[in-house]
Enzyme design. Structure first.
Site, PDB file in Angstrom:
ATOM      1  N   GLY A  83      36.473  41.672  39.968  1.00 53.51           N
ATOM      2  CA  GLY A  83      37.080  40.389  40.312  1.00 53.51           C
ATOM      3  C   GLY A  83      36.685  39.812  41.658  1.00 53.51           C
ATOM      4  CE  LYS A 110      53.224  37.613  44.495  1.00 52.21           C
ATOM      5  NZ  LYS A 110      52.307  37.962  45.572  1.00 52.21           N
ATOM      6  N   GLY A 143      36.861  37.172  43.316  1.00 49.55           N
ATOM      7  CA  GLY A 143      37.512  35.860  43.372  1.00 49.55           C
ATOM      8  C   GLY A 143      37.791  35.448  44.809  1.00 49.55           C
ATOM      9  CB  VAL A 180      40.920  38.616  47.939  1.00 51.99           C
ATOM     10  CG1 VAL A 180      40.832  39.762  48.936  1.00 51.99           C
ATOM     11  CG2 VAL A 180      42.216  37.847  48.135  1.00 51.99           C
TER      12      VAL A 180
HETATM   13  P1  NAD Z   1      41.597  35.221  42.175  1.00 51.66           P
HETATM   14  O1  NAD Z   1      42.170  34.717  40.894  1.00 51.66           O
HETATM   15  O2  NAD Z   1      40.893  34.265  43.059  1.00 51.66           O
HETATM   16  O3  NAD Z   1      40.574  36.409  41.875  1.00 51.66           O
HETATM   17  C1  NAD Z   1      40.786  37.348  40.893  1.00 51.66           C
HETATM   18  C2  NAD Z   1      39.516  37.438  40.078  1.00 51.66           C
HETATM   19  O4  NAD Z   1      39.696  38.454  39.104  1.00 51.66           O
HETATM   20  C3  NAD Z   1      39.190  36.156  39.332  1.00 51.66           C
HETATM   21  O5  NAD Z   1      37.832  35.818  39.546  1.00 51.66           O
HETATM   22  C4  NAD Z   1      39.488  36.509  37.871  1.00 51.66           C
HETATM   23  O6  NAD Z   1      38.683  35.803  36.973  1.00 51.66           O
HETATM   24  C5  NAD Z   1      39.176  37.981  37.875  1.00 51.66           C
HETATM   25  N1  NAD Z   1      39.785  38.744  36.773  1.00 51.66           N
HETATM   26  C6  NAD Z   1      40.998  38.586  36.197  1.00 51.66           C
HETATM   27  N2  NAD Z   1      41.169  39.495  35.222  1.00 51.66           N
HETATM   28  C7  NAD Z   1      40.065  40.254  35.208  1.00 51.66           C
HETATM   29  C8  NAD Z   1      39.637  41.363  34.431  1.00 51.66           C
HETATM   30  N3  NAD Z   1      40.406  41.874  33.484  1.00 51.66           N
HETATM   31  N4  NAD Z   1      38.430  41.887  34.685  1.00 51.66           N
HETATM   32  C9  NAD Z   1      37.629  41.377  35.645  1.00 51.66           C
HETATM   33  N5  NAD Z   1      37.977  40.326  36.421  1.00 51.66           N
HETATM   34  C10 NAD Z   1      39.166  39.776  36.192  1.00 51.66           C
HETATM   35  O7  NAD Z   1      42.787  35.978  42.926  1.00 51.66           O
HETATM   36  P2  NAD Z   1      42.816  36.495  44.422  1.00 51.66           P
HETATM   37  O8  NAD Z   1      43.637  35.573  45.219  1.00 51.66           O
HETATM   38  O9  NAD Z   1      41.440  36.827  44.865  1.00 51.66           O
HETATM   39  O10 NAD Z   1      43.673  37.828  44.253  1.00 51.66           O
HETATM   40  C11 NAD Z   1      43.101  38.983  43.681  1.00 51.66           C
HETATM   41  C12 NAD Z   1      44.121  40.109  43.698  1.00 51.66           C
HETATM   42  O11 NAD Z   1      44.503  40.388  45.038  1.00 51.66           O
HETATM   43  C13 NAD Z   1      45.423  39.828  42.951  1.00 51.66           C
HETATM   44  O12 NAD Z   1      45.916  41.017  42.405  1.00 51.66           O
HETATM   45  C14 NAD Z   1      46.349  39.345  44.041  1.00 51.66           C
HETATM   46  O13 NAD Z   1      47.700  39.528  43.705  1.00 51.66           O
HETATM   47  C15 NAD Z   1      45.910  40.254  45.166  1.00 51.66           C
HETATM   48  N6  NAD Z   1      46.228  39.729  46.489  1.00 51.66           N
HETATM   49  C16 NAD Z   1      45.745  38.517  46.854  1.00 51.66           C
HETATM   50  C17 NAD Z   1      46.044  38.030  48.126  1.00 51.66           C
HETATM   51  C18 NAD Z   1      45.506  36.705  48.604  1.00 51.66           C
HETATM   52  O14 NAD Z   1      45.584  36.429  49.811  1.00 51.66           O
HETATM   53  N7  NAD Z   1      44.926  35.882  47.744  1.00 51.66           N
HETATM   54  C19 NAD Z   1      46.849  38.783  48.982  1.00 51.66           C
HETATM   55  C20 NAD Z   1      47.303  40.036  48.567  1.00 51.66           C
HETATM   56  C21 NAD Z   1      46.977  40.494  47.301  1.00 51.66           C
END
Ligand code: NAD
Length: 376
Positions: free
Chosen positions: A195, A95, A197, A199
């Protein structure tokens, strides 16, 4: 304790770049990169390449300290080893993180410098997107290294992994529902999502389509508004999400959110979400969740959809969406099996997942991946 030593890696293209090796027990290679001219401070951690080159995303985040950034990259890269091991992607775990605000600090120069840093690993580490980093940023990384996956389909990549991560999470929620209630019918189930977001939102779409009702929180008001407007979600304040009476708690933001403070507050039966490193302390908090009788879907198993999708780019025939989707749907059976093992052996689901990951690592690589992402 971290011990730092200058490795003086040759980087003829950029004289302001300094790469420092960080000795870290249990990791194959960890390094810090500083490039003041490009405004870059970044870390790459390669945890384990037993099963193949280390593939894991690039995160950009406003870390409070160097220690926080290093802790994050170490935890995330280790998680990638286990994630890829259970998902049988033929990849190892790694990572990278950039220290900076993804809303204000991004420049083409910054990501080009990051590409040089990635390139210095000579293919031992392959990058992709993660929180705070998108395809448009990776296009700049791609200018200075070929070790990039997750670019757009038009550029020969597999595209944004998030919808595929969401698909895998949805399969995982269904598997957890069977374990908790004997049926994968989600009609009428209340899901408290932290969150919504990249995903979380597409996962929310699938949950709502299956008849579930959403309660969401987010520190980004736009994402709250989108979930309320488009998914009919109810909104709560970020710190209130743990107290919401619900069937499923779905952490889809950042790590460490299953801890001494939050676990006693949860009013759910199932914990199933996309966030990495959900357990603040893997052993202690997995035990606390189990002691409360909650069905916890281990994070690196349920959220493997994205890495599975990206890993298909490195197959000899190149990326194939149908093959990716089929493999992602295996997350359902993988979790069913982990739940069954945990139940029968009276161990935590985290320990059951860990046992699968360790066994696959001990068995060694099944097949060889292509030496590098397809030339673009
Ligand atoms: P993202 O940034 O699009 O979404 C995360 C959301 O969480 C955002 O809207 C952000 O504002 C919100 N957030 C952050 N801190 C917060 C808090 N304290 N309280 C409430 N909301 C909060 O990210 P993503 O790509 O959707 O990834 C989300 C999680 O999934 C991460 O932990 C990431 O490592 C994990 N993940 C993502 C993927 C992927 O394909 N994108 C794959 C595996 C794991």
């Amino acid at each position: 304790m971290l011990k730092q030593a200058c490795a003086d890696l040759p980087l003829a293209t950029d004289t302001t770049m300094k790469i420092t090796t960080i000795e870290q027990a249990g990791y194959e290679r960890v390094a810090k990169c500083e490039d003041p001219a490009a405004g870059l401070t970044a870390y790459i951690a390669v945890h384990n390449t037993t099963l193949g080159p280390a593939l894991g995303g690039l995160r950009m985040w406003s870390y409070e300290s160097e220690k926080a950034a290093i802790t994050d990259v170490l935890r995330l890269s280790r998680g990638m080893t286990f994630k890829s091991s259970v998902a049988k992607t033929g990849l190892g775990g790694g990572k990278s993180v950039i220290v900076g605000n993804p809303r204000t600090d991004k420049t083409a120069k910054l990501f080009e410098a990051m590409g040089r840093f990635v390139d210095s690993f000579g293919g031992q580490y392959i990058t992709a997107e993660d929180v705070g980093v998108g395809i448009e940023d990776l296009m700049h990384v791609r200018k200075t290294t070929k070790w990039v996956t997750g670019l757009s389909r038009a550029d020969g990549g597999s595209g944004n992994p998030s919808p595929y991560t969401a698909l895998g999470c949805f399969e995982g929620v269904k598997a957890a529902a069977i374990e908790a209630w004997g049926s994968d019918d989600l009609k009428g189930k209340v899901v408290a999502m932290q969150g919504p977001g990249n995903v979380g939102f597409p996962l929310g779409e699938q949950l709502v389509k299956a008849g579930a009702r959403l309660v969401v929180c987010d520190v980004n008001q736009e994402n709250v508004d989108r979930a309320v407007k488009q998914l009919g979600a109810q909104a709560v304040m970020p710190n209130d999400i743990y107290d919401v009476p619900c069937d499923i708690f779905s952490p889809c933001a950042l790590g460490g959110i299953l801890n001494d403070d939050t676990i006693p507050r949860l009013k759910c039966k199932v914990i199933a979400g996309a966030a990495n490193n959900q357990l603040l302390d893997e052993v202690k908090h997995a035990a606390a969740v189990t002691a409360r009788g909650l069905v916890y879907a281990p994070d690196y198993v349920i959220n493997a959809g994205g890495i599975i999708n990206v890993s298909l780019e490195l197959e000899p025939g190149g990326y194939n969406e149908a093959a990716a989707v089929k493999k992602i749907q295996n997350i359902f059976e993988a979790l069913r099996s982990i739940f069954e093992t945990a139940r029968k052996q009276k161990i935590t689901t985290h320990a059951a997942a860990q046992a699968v990951a360790e066994a696959n690592l001990a068995a060694g690589p099944a097949k060889k991946k292509a030496a590098a992402p397809a030339a673009r």
